[in-house]
Design an enzyme around this catalytic site. Structure first.
Site, PDB file in Angstrom:
ATOM      1  N   GLY A   1      -1.506  -7.089   7.277  1.00 16.06           N
ATOM      2  CA  GLY A   1      -2.673  -6.290   6.909  1.00 16.06           C
ATOM      3  C   GLY A   1      -3.535  -5.800   8.042  1.00 16.06           C
ATOM      4  O   GLY A   1      -4.448  -4.994   7.820  1.00 16.06           O
TER       5      GLY A   1
ATOM      6  N   GLU B   1       2.607 -12.007   8.932  1.00 18.44           N
ATOM      7  CA  GLU B   1       3.473 -10.985   8.310  1.00 18.44           C
ATOM      8  C   GLU B   1       3.023  -9.567   8.645  1.00 18.44           C
ATOM      9  O   GLU B   1       2.825  -8.750   7.752  1.00 18.44           O
ATOM     10  CB  GLU B   1       3.456 -11.139   6.783  1.00 18.44           C
ATOM     11  CG  GLU B   1       3.887 -12.485   6.241  1.00 18.44           C
ATOM     12  CD  GLU B   1       3.689 -12.598   4.724  1.00 18.44           C
ATOM     13  OE1 GLU B   1       3.001 -11.730   4.129  1.00 18.44           O
ATOM     14  OE2 GLU B   1       4.217 -13.547   4.133  1.00 18.44           O
ATOM     15  N   PRO B   2       2.859  -9.240   9.911  1.00 21.23           N
ATOM     16  CA  PRO B   2       2.396  -7.885  10.215  1.00 21.23           C
ATOM     17  C   PRO B   2       3.499  -6.861   9.969  1.00 21.23           C
ATOM     18  O   PRO B   2       4.665  -7.124  10.206  1.00 21.23           O
ATOM     19  CB  PRO B   2       2.079  -7.962  11.715  1.00 21.23           C
ATOM     20  CG  PRO B   2       3.051  -8.973  12.235  1.00 21.23           C
ATOM     21  CD  PRO B   2       3.184 -10.001  11.135  1.00 21.23           C
ATOM     22  N   GLY B   3       3.125  -5.711   9.490  1.00 17.46           N
ATOM     23  CA  GLY B   3       4.039  -4.586   9.366  1.00 17.46           C
ATOM     24  C   GLY B   3       3.497  -3.430  10.184  1.00 17.46           C
ATOM     25  O   GLY B   3       3.944  -3.148  11.296  1.00 17.46           O
ATOM     26  N   ARG B   4       2.461  -2.802   9.629  1.00 20.37           N
ATOM     27  CA  ARG B   4       1.872  -1.618  10.247  1.00 20.37           C
ATOM     28  C   ARG B   4       1.499  -1.835  11.715  1.00 20.37           C
ATOM     29  O   ARG B   4       1.761  -0.989  12.562  1.00 20.37           O
ATOM     30  CB  ARG B   4       0.604  -1.245   9.467  1.00 20.37           C
ATOM     31  CG  ARG B   4      -0.046   0.060   9.917  1.00 20.37           C
ATOM     32  CD  ARG B   4      -1.425   0.217   9.268  1.00 20.37           C
ATOM     33  NE  ARG B   4      -1.401  -0.091   7.858  1.00 20.37           N
ATOM     34  CZ  ARG B   4      -1.193   0.805   6.888  1.00 20.37           C
ATOM     35  NH1 ARG B   4      -1.014   2.060   7.187  1.00 20.37           N
ATOM     36  NH2 ARG B   4      -1.181   0.416   5.623  1.00 20.37           N
TER      37      ARG B   4
ATOM     38  N   TYR C   1      -2.599   8.312   0.137  1.00 23.20           N
ATOM     39  CA  TYR C   1      -3.799   7.546   0.520  1.00 23.20           C
ATOM     40  C   TYR C   1      -4.864   8.417   1.174  1.00 23.20           C
ATOM     41  O   TYR C   1      -5.795   7.878   1.775  1.00 23.20           O
ATOM     42  CB  TYR C   1      -3.436   6.454   1.529  1.00 23.20           C
ATOM     43  CG  TYR C   1      -2.252   5.592   1.197  1.00 23.20           C
ATOM     44  CD1 TYR C   1      -2.278   4.731   0.095  1.00 23.20           C
ATOM     45  CD2 TYR C   1      -1.121   5.599   2.000  1.00 23.20           C
ATOM     46  CE1 TYR C   1      -1.193   3.903  -0.185  1.00 23.20           C
ATOM     47  CE2 TYR C   1      -0.029   4.773   1.723  1.00 23.20           C
ATOM     48  CZ  TYR C   1      -0.073   3.939   0.624  1.00 23.20           C
ATOM     49  OH  TYR C   1       0.997   3.119   0.359  1.00 23.20           O
TER      50      TYR C   1
ATOM     51  N   CYS D   1       6.698  21.632  -3.792  1.00 24.11           N
ATOM     52  CA  CYS D   1       5.886  22.305  -4.813  1.00 24.11           C
ATOM     53  C   CYS D   1       4.840  21.373  -5.403  1.00 24.11           C
ATOM     54  O   CYS D   1       4.937  20.948  -6.556  1.00 24.11           O
ATOM     55  CB  CYS D   1       6.789  22.847  -5.901  1.00 24.11           C
ATOM     56  SG  CYS D   1       8.067  23.891  -5.207  1.00 24.11           S
TER      57      CYS D   1
HETATM   58  C1  LIG Z   1       2.896  -5.110   2.756  1.00 25.43           C
HETATM   59  C2  LIG Z   1       2.797  -6.562   3.055  1.00 25.43           C
HETATM   60  C3  LIG Z   1       2.642  -7.000   4.373  1.00 25.43           C
HETATM   61  C4  LIG Z   1       2.488  -6.066   5.547  1.00 25.43           C
HETATM   62  O1  LIG Z   1       1.299  -5.358   5.487  1.00 25.43           O
HETATM   63  P1  LIG Z   1       0.823  -4.494   6.762  1.00 25.43           P
HETATM   64  O2  LIG Z   1      -0.453  -3.914   6.335  1.00 25.43           O
HETATM   65  O3  LIG Z   1       1.877  -3.469   6.991  1.00 25.43           O
HETATM   66  O4  LIG Z   1       0.684  -5.429   7.902  1.00 25.43           O
HETATM   67  C5  LIG Z   1       2.625  -8.370   4.600  1.00 25.43           C
HETATM   68  N1  LIG Z   1       2.732  -9.253   3.587  1.00 25.43           N
HETATM   69  C6  LIG Z   1       2.876  -8.861   2.294  1.00 25.43           C
HETATM   70  C7  LIG Z   1       2.989  -9.876   1.245  1.00 25.43           C
HETATM   71  C8  LIG Z   1       2.901  -7.506   1.995  1.00 25.43           C
HETATM   72  O5  LIG Z   1       3.020  -7.130   0.720  1.00 25.43           O
END
Ligand SMILES: *Cc1c(COP(=O)(O)O)cnc(C)c1O
Length: 427
Positions: free
Chosen positions: A247, A285-288, A328, A355
């Site tokens: 997050g 759990e980083p993604g972004r 978003y 479209c």
């Molecule tokens: C989407 C998600 C993440 C990653 O979120 P980011 O904002 O991309 O860091 C981590 N944990 C869980 C459970 C998620 O659903």
């Protein structure tokens, strides 16, 4: 002009050529065509190094959130750096397996709607932990583990009822959201799990939302988690893992000075403070934060058209390739691959061919003047870009290229109409 915190910079003759690491983007557009996703391997490594530095001295694993960008080569690169993975489906489990089998033991399985078959696959793969989100899911997991003669390692994803200021679609930590188990019910579920021969309560997880640019709400959530961990320990339910979720946000604005290392350090300070005295392991759990700024979407200008007072720059990329602006109202910086000496700024909408009036990348944006044939880079598109792409309007999805220093490699070929129509049949 330096673009802060990114491996996409102007250089070359007169500093007019946008490059990813050492590779001019115009060369990639020429070689692979557009729309094209381009990722910097160096940028991914750098973010992973930042995590290692920020959490030095804390036992931890970065479980990269696969849903942010699930390309096999990117997962392989991350696995090679020691990352674990946060998955939300059986499909993502399969991606981890194909990228690096050895990483399966570092997988955490999140999501509110795990199906029996997905649980079976994850049990067989021997993942690290299931992040369970409801009593009913715990029930099903126990049944599947029993049937497989296995013990399922379990964490409850708790809902801490903490508000994180972000877009409503990516806020998840309030009772109003579908995610997690309320703190008040978690204790009873841990007791239940601890009495089962087929469940092993091993962790606790929390994830309060996405694109959060301030560390404070993470601290509030972890404080509640920590209290529960302490209470459970008093009942002989000793949890080994605290999973702080993902997050952490980034700045999508290139006009803003943004220091990811400073934000991560602030986040780490807050997390460390809440973990004081906990002798287990931290999962993240980083993604972004890992992948967003490592990627850009290249698009070519097809037309520039005027409707009354408005100017529309129509590109060959569209909302099906990158939906964040439409979904978003997200801002993405858009910059030309070649700067011209006397660039005139004009105010335009940058749109795609789909479209839908929601098919835009920028509205009323002041940009250097563009003409048909120019190519632009839509920055910070590495996360939730290709991963959320679709075939809407029967558009084939872009190719993806990974740049590493002076080298570039195709990591997903452009889709063809044959790929796209293959599963369909005439009656
Ligand atoms: C989407 C998600 C993440 C990653 O979120 P980011 O904002 O991309 O860091 C981590 N944990 C869980 C459970 C998620 O659903």
């Amino acid at each position: 002009m330096r673009i802060p915190a990114r491996n996409f910079q102007y250089g070359g003759k007169n500093g007019a050529e946008l490059a990813c690491e050492k590779v001019p983007l115009s060369r990639l557009a020429q070689t692979y065509g557009t729309p094209l996703y381009v990722y910097s391997a160096g940028a991914i490594r750098e973010r992973m190094r930042m995590f290692a530095a920020a959490f030095q001295g804390v036992r931890h694993t970065v479980c990269y959130s696969v849903k942010a960008n699930s390309n096999l080569s990117i997962l392989q690169l991350l696995a090679g750096l020691g990352a674990g993975f946060d998955i939300v489906s059986g499909g993502e489990l399969e991606r981890v397996r194909r990228s690096d089998k050895k990483a399966l033991k570092r997988v955490v399985f999140s999501g509110v709607g795990k199906a029996a078959a997905e649980m079976d696959a994850a049990l067989a793969a021997g993942i690290l932990v299931f992040n369970v989100e409801s009593a009913a899911e715990l029930d099903l997991l126990e049944a599947r583990a029993r049937a497989a003669h296995k013990v399922a390692p379990v964490a409850l994803r708790v809902n801490p009822d903490v508000f994180a200021e972000t877009h409503p679609y990516i806020s998840t930590g309030l009772h109003a959201h579908k995610f997690g188990v309320p703190m008040s019910e978690a204790r009873a579920l841990y007791r239940l799990a601890s009495r089962s021969k087929h469940l092993l309560p091993t962790g606790i997880s929390v994830h309060i939302g996405s694109q959060i640019q301030n560390a404070e709400p993470f601290g509030q959530a972890l404080r509640r988690v920590r209290e529960l961990v302490t209470d459970l320990a008093a009942e002989n339910i000793a949890l080994r893992y605290i999973d702080a979720g993902g997050g952490l946000g980034i700045s999508y604005r290139i006009e803003e000075p943004f220091d990811p290392q400073a934000l991560l350090a602030q986040y780490a300070r807050v997390v460390r403070a809440e973990l004081e005295g906990f002798d287990g392991e931290l999962l993240l759990e980083p993604g972004r934060f890992v992948i967003a700024q490592a990627g850009a979407l290249l698009a070519q200008v097809l037309y520039v058209k005027r409707n009354g007072s408005k100017t529309f720059v129509v590109t060959d990329a569209a909302m099906n390739d990158l939906i964040r602006p439409a979904l978003y109202q997200a801002h993405h910086a858009i910059v030309p691959l070649r700067r011209r000496a006397k660039d005139q700024a004009t105010v335009v909408d940058v749109v795609g061919p789909v479209c839908e009036s929601g098919d835009f990348f920028a509205r009323d944006r002041s940009m250097p003047e563009l003409t048909a044939g120019d190519t632009v880079a839509i920055l910070d598109a590495g996360a939730y870009g290709m991963a959320q792409s679709s075939n809407y309007n029967t558009r084939t999805r872009p190719a993806e290229v990974l740049v590493d220093g002076g080298k570039h490699k195709l990591i997903r070929r452009r889709e063809t109409l044959r790929d796209l129509l293959g599963p369909e049949m005439l009656r």
